[in-house]
Write a protein that holds these residues in place. Structure first.
Motif, PDB file in Angstrom:
ATOM      1  N   VAL A  87      -5.467  91.213  25.159  1.00 44.91           N
ATOM      2  CA  VAL A  87      -6.133  90.018  24.653  1.00 44.91           C
ATOM      3  C   VAL A  87      -5.170  89.236  23.759  1.00 44.91           C
ATOM      4  O   VAL A  87      -5.134  88.004  23.783  1.00 44.91           O
ATOM      5  N   MET A 130     -16.263  90.125  10.434  1.00 44.06           N
ATOM      6  CA  MET A 130     -15.733  90.048  11.791  1.00 44.06           C
ATOM      7  C   MET A 130     -16.185  88.780  12.514  1.00 44.06           C
ATOM      8  O   MET A 130     -15.775  88.510  13.642  1.00 44.06           O
ATOM      9  N   GLY A 131     -17.101  88.055  11.891  1.00 42.31           N
ATOM     10  CA  GLY A 131     -17.604  86.835  12.528  1.00 42.31           C
ATOM     11  C   GLY A 131     -18.519  87.124  13.696  1.00 42.31           C
ATOM     12  O   GLY A 131     -18.681  86.303  14.591  1.00 42.31           O
ATOM     13  N   LEU A 132     -19.147  88.306  13.710  1.00 43.98           N
ATOM     14  CA  LEU A 132     -19.969  88.678  14.872  1.00 43.98           C
ATOM     15  C   LEU A 132     -21.314  87.946  14.886  1.00 43.98           C
ATOM     16  O   LEU A 132     -22.060  88.066  15.844  1.00 43.98           O
ATOM     17  N   PHE A 133     -21.621  87.207  13.816  1.00 36.04           N
ATOM     18  CA  PHE A 133     -22.890  86.473  13.828  1.00 36.04           C
ATOM     19  C   PHE A 133     -22.710  85.020  14.261  1.00 36.04           C
ATOM     20  O   PHE A 133     -23.670  84.277  14.328  1.00 36.04           O
ATOM     21  N   LYS A 134     -21.470  84.643  14.529  1.00 34.41           N
ATOM     22  CA  LYS A 134     -21.275  83.296  15.071  1.00 34.41           C
ATOM     23  C   LYS A 134     -21.954  83.262  16.432  1.00 34.41           C
ATOM     24  O   LYS A 134     -22.007  84.268  17.129  1.00 34.41           O
ATOM     25  N   ASP A 135     -22.458  82.088  16.804  1.00 32.17           N
ATOM     26  CA  ASP A 135     -23.163  81.972  18.087  1.00 32.17           C
ATOM     27  C   ASP A 135     -24.439  82.788  18.124  1.00 32.17           C
ATOM     28  O   ASP A 135     -24.903  83.163  19.204  1.00 32.17           O
ATOM     29  N   ARG A 141     -16.617  92.056  21.763  1.00 32.05           N
ATOM     30  CA  ARG A 141     -16.386  90.879  20.909  1.00 32.05           C
ATOM     31  C   ARG A 141     -15.406  91.216  19.804  1.00 32.05           C
ATOM     32  O   ARG A 141     -14.546  90.411  19.458  1.00 32.05           O
ATOM     33  N   ALA A 142     -15.546  92.411  19.239  1.00 32.03           N
ATOM     34  CA  ALA A 142     -14.682  92.805  18.125  1.00 32.03           C
ATOM     35  C   ALA A 142     -13.225  92.916  18.549  1.00 32.03           C
ATOM     36  O   ALA A 142     -12.326  92.846  17.731  1.00 32.03           O
ATOM     37  N   LYS A 143     -12.999  93.090  19.858  1.00 29.97           N
ATOM     38  CA  LYS A 143     -11.618  93.128  20.347  1.00 29.97           C
ATOM     39  C   LYS A 143     -11.013  91.729  20.389  1.00 29.97           C
ATOM     40  O   LYS A 143      -9.808  91.582  20.533  1.00 29.97           O
ATOM     41  N   GLU A 165     -16.041  80.019  16.805  1.00 29.87           N
ATOM     42  CA  GLU A 165     -16.018  81.286  17.542  1.00 29.87           C
ATOM     43  C   GLU A 165     -14.655  81.473  18.209  1.00 29.87           C
ATOM     44  O   GLU A 165     -14.083  82.564  18.194  1.00 29.87           O
ATOM     45  N   MET A 214     -11.896  96.973  14.143  1.00 23.36           N
ATOM     46  CA  MET A 214     -13.155  97.578  13.722  1.00 23.36           C
ATOM     47  C   MET A 214     -13.424  98.867  14.490  1.00 23.36           C
ATOM     48  O   MET A 214     -13.264  98.929  15.701  1.00 23.36           O
ATOM     49  N   PHE A 254     -16.416 101.623  15.235  1.00 20.55           N
ATOM     50  CA  PHE A 254     -17.864 101.709  15.118  1.00 20.55           C
ATOM     51  C   PHE A 254     -18.332 103.152  14.989  1.00 20.55           C
ATOM     52  O   PHE A 254     -17.589 104.099  15.230  1.00 20.55           O
ATOM     53  N   ARG A 293     -10.153  88.599  15.417  1.00 22.41           N
ATOM     54  CA  ARG A 293     -10.782  89.842  15.873  1.00 22.41           C
ATOM     55  C   ARG A 293      -9.789  90.669  16.683  1.00 22.41           C
ATOM     56  O   ARG A 293      -9.178  90.178  17.617  1.00 22.41           O
ATOM     57  N   GLY A 294      -9.698  91.915  16.321  1.00 23.51           N
ATOM     58  CA  GLY A 294      -8.823  92.802  17.084  1.00 23.51           C
ATOM     59  C   GLY A 294      -7.377  92.686  16.670  1.00 23.51           C
ATOM     60  O   GLY A 294      -6.676  93.674  16.547  1.00 23.51           O
ATOM     61  N   ARG A 306     -11.699  84.406  17.334  1.00 22.14           N
ATOM     62  CA  ARG A 306     -11.217  85.397  18.301  1.00 22.14           C
ATOM     63  C   ARG A 306      -9.796  85.824  18.018  1.00 22.14           C
ATOM     64  O   ARG A 306      -9.399  86.944  18.330  1.00 22.14           O
TER      65      ARG A 306
END
Lengths: 333, 345
Positions: free
Chosen positions: B119, B55-60, A236-238, B81, B94, B96, B88-89, B85
């Motif tokens: 992407v 990062m918006g990773l909590f959307k959805d 997702r982070a990509k 979302e 990011m 980890f 993101r990236g 996108r």
């Protein structure tokens, strides 16, 4: 790779020999007396003895076993001394009941079992994996609850129940499907592929309802586990699209346990769908095996047991190969 | 002047069967272009949740995110979302913590980096592969062309983290979030990775949020430090200021619990107690329960009233005692005294 396959092949042979020996012993030391079963209803002790000699059951256990096993290597003669008949390689013996060549019996029964297995596997894989994946993606929502609820019902429905209900509804009441006919055992036969599908649709459904319920559960739980993996967050982070995250990253990682299960189930099903073949009167391997076992027909039982074992062992080798193709960490150099 | 990234009053809450877990409670954070900020705090202080919210990773997901995250004039929280996108990236990369679990085990390192590039860039697979190989070379992986065809499990820990960095930076994002990128690595490799990140940052002039609980790393790499506790910013200041005159008792405690080479016979001074339960946050200062200074203040003040983030030039502190000048003097040694222990120097 070749060394791996040769090693597995060796193990397979060894395993088959063990299976044959155990089956043979169980029959020999069990309570059944094939000789009296074979000699029919009007039987005198004399005739039982004759039958015993004709079937070769008078010889010592190991001689009997080795004689039987020699049929896998070369043709052999079968029958009472003086009235022997030839049995071509590969010789699996002749039926104690009908004196039919067992190799021919298997060759006749196998297409029926294959017909049942192929359609059922396709149906339950599509339904089980598809619905399991959908449930995992909609975890906690209405679709998930409905699918999981359905799966709990499906997993507790035995094949005799679903089979009879399906027959009753579609054949007995609605008249939309035919009774399973024994004249169709291949999609390439004279009746054509569509008649073949209609002929086996009900047995497929009966098996698929039970199996897809199990596949839904396994797929769902594995996919949910995979969705929580760190690499899914990375995907997702990509900035990947959801479709790509779920299918390219999620399914490939989460599907491996399902592949194992599928391989083992296909292997098992090829040895004969005993209940389904009984319910729908399909003369496949399972049907034949049950009749052979109840009438003490050693050669037929032996042959089907070993064939079933062979399918399971081959399936496990195939599963290993598929596993290596999916997961580079288990690849052998 | 608006900042490059400005997080204001960020709240992230997770509904659970036991109630609402408030992981982030009014977090503030700002960042200029090209700046490196250290985000420090102990486990459970909300560092990772804050960066994942950016990062918006909590959307959805079921998590509730509120407040504003202003990135170059766009509020990321209100983005869908799909729109997120594109950030993101491409604009925000990011890295980890554990590269072994953060990389897909079934795809080669080169494939994963090329995928990250494809992407956001319309190029052929082959061209993307070339970019990936080039990027692996830039992060210092020897024989990058052949290593690109290896799987993550065939890399060493340090090499994997380099590959992870290559994946995060392949689209040259303007903001890099590094979530404890060196925690899983051994010390010599840590230093190399830190060098690599700061080198690449200078090359591309990207801004970096460096999440860590290692103050040594902060001192080496960051211009500014943001200290988090209980999902809030409790102190932020330029790195020199933090080390010379830490304002918040928690920051002092963090420093006192850090081993120092000069302090040969000294003992580490852990902060007693544990972080607040995020299910049922106290009304007052979130640190009051563990704070030795709270006793010096009027009865109940710290437990009843949540302190505000007070600005003193470029130094911001959220503490009643600091506000009243009770902590104006002294450095890390004051932390020892305030616990009623003598420093064993």
């Amino acid at each position: 790779m070749i060394a791996f396959l040769l090693r597995r092949l060796g193990a397979m042979l060894l395993l088959l020999i063990v299976v044959s020996f155990i089956t043979f012993s169980l029959f020999h030391f069990g309570p059944a007396d094939p000789a009296s079963a074979a000699c029919g209803q009007e039987c005198t002790p004399d005739r039982v003895e004759q039958a015993r000699i004709a079937l070769g059951l008078d010889k010592p256990f190991f001689v009997q076993y080795l004689t039987y096993m020699s049929g896998f290597i070369m043709p052999r003669m079968i029958g009472a001394p003086g009235a022997e008949s030839a049995c071509a390689w590969p010789c699996l013996g002749k039926s104690f009941q009908t004196n039919e060549n067992v190799t021919d019996m298997i060759a006749n029964a196998l297409p029926f079992t294959l017909s049942i297995a192929i359609g059922a596997v396709v149906l339950w894989t599509i339904a089980g994996v598809g619905l399991g994946l959908l449930a995992a993606m909609r975890k906690g929502k209405a679709a998930d609850r409905i699918i999981v609820g359905g799966a709990s019902v499906g997993v507790s429905l035995p094949i005799p129940v679903t089979g009879l209900v399906l027959l009753l509804v579609f054949v007995g009441i609605l008249h939309v499907l035919p009774f399973t006919s024994n004249s169709i055992n291949s999609p390439f036969g004279a009746a054509g592929p569509w008649a073949w599908v209609l002929n086996y649709l009900l047995p497929w459904l009966a098996i698929a309802i039970l199996f897809s319920a199990q596949y839904i559960r396994v797929t769902r739980s594995n996919m949910i586990e995979t969705f929580n993996e760190d690499f899914m967050r990375t995907a997702r982070a990509k900035g990947l699209a959801r479709r790509s995250i779920v299918f390219k990253h999620g399914v490939r990682a989460g599907i491996t346990p399902v592949v194992t299960m599928l391989g083992m189930d296909i292997g098992g099903l090829l040895g004969g769908a005993v209940l389904t073949e009984q319910i729908f009167s399909v003369p496949g391997l399972g049907f034949t095996a049950v009749h052979a076992a109840t009438s003490g027909d050693l050669p037929v039982t032996m042959a089907i047991t070993m064939l079933a074992a062979f399918f399971i062992i081959v399936a496990s080798v195939v599963v290993d190969l598929v596993y290596a193709a999916i997961d580079p960490r288990v690849r052998i150099n | 002047m608006t900042s490059f990234l400005s997080v204001k009053d960020l709240h992230v809450e997770f509904p659970t069967d036991d109630g609402l877990v408030s992981a982030v409670n009014g977090m503030d954070l700002s960042l200029e272009r090209g700046e490196t900020v250290g985000l420090v705090g102990e486990s459970g202080s909300g560092k990772s949740v804050t960066t994942q919210a950016i990062m918006g990773l909590f959307k959805d997901s079921k998590a509730r995110v509120s407040g504003t995250i202003d990135f170059e004039g766009t509020d990321l929280i209100s983005l869908s979302e799909n729109r997120m996108r594109e950030y993101r990236g491409k604009k925000i990369g990011m890295i980890f913590q554990d590269p072994l679990s953060a990389m897909h085990p079934f795809y080669t390192v080169g494939e994963q980096i090329a995928e990250a590039y494809r992407v956001h860039n319309q190029v052929s697979k082959k061209a993307a592969k070339e970019v990936a190989v080039d990027m692996l070379g830039r992060v210092g992986i020897p024989a990058a062309r052949s290593r690109a065809d290896s799987y993550p499990h065939e890399f060493s820990g340090g090499m994997r983290q380099r590959a992870m960095i290559a994946m995060a930076l392949v689209c040259e994002p303007e903001l890099l979030i590094a979530d404890e990128p060196t925690t899983a690595l051994d010390v010599t490799v840590q230093a190399q990775i830190l060098d690599l990140i700061s080198g690449l940052q200078q090359e591309t002039n990207s801004a970096v949020i460096f999440v860590t609980h290692d103050l040594g790393v902060v001192a080496e790499l960051c211009q500014r430090v943001v200290v988090m506790y209980g999902g809030q910013c409790v102190e932020q200041a330029p790195v020199r200021t933090i080390f010379r005159e830490p304002g918040h008792p928690y920051t002092r405690g963090l420093m006192a619990s850090m081993p120092a080479l000069s302090d040969e016979t000294g003992r580490l001074k852990p902060i007693p107690g544990s972080p607040p339960a995020l299910l049922d946050l106290p009304k007052g200062c979130l640190f009051a329960e563990r704070c030795e200074v709270a006793k010096l203040l009027p009865e109940g003040l710290c437990r009843e009233e949540r302190p505000l983030l007070r600005i003193h030039g470029d130094h911001e502190v959220r503490c009643h005692a600091h506000e009243r000048g009770l902590l104006a003097v002294g450095g890390p040694s004051a932390a020892g005294n305030m616990k009623g222990e003598s420093a064993d120097v």
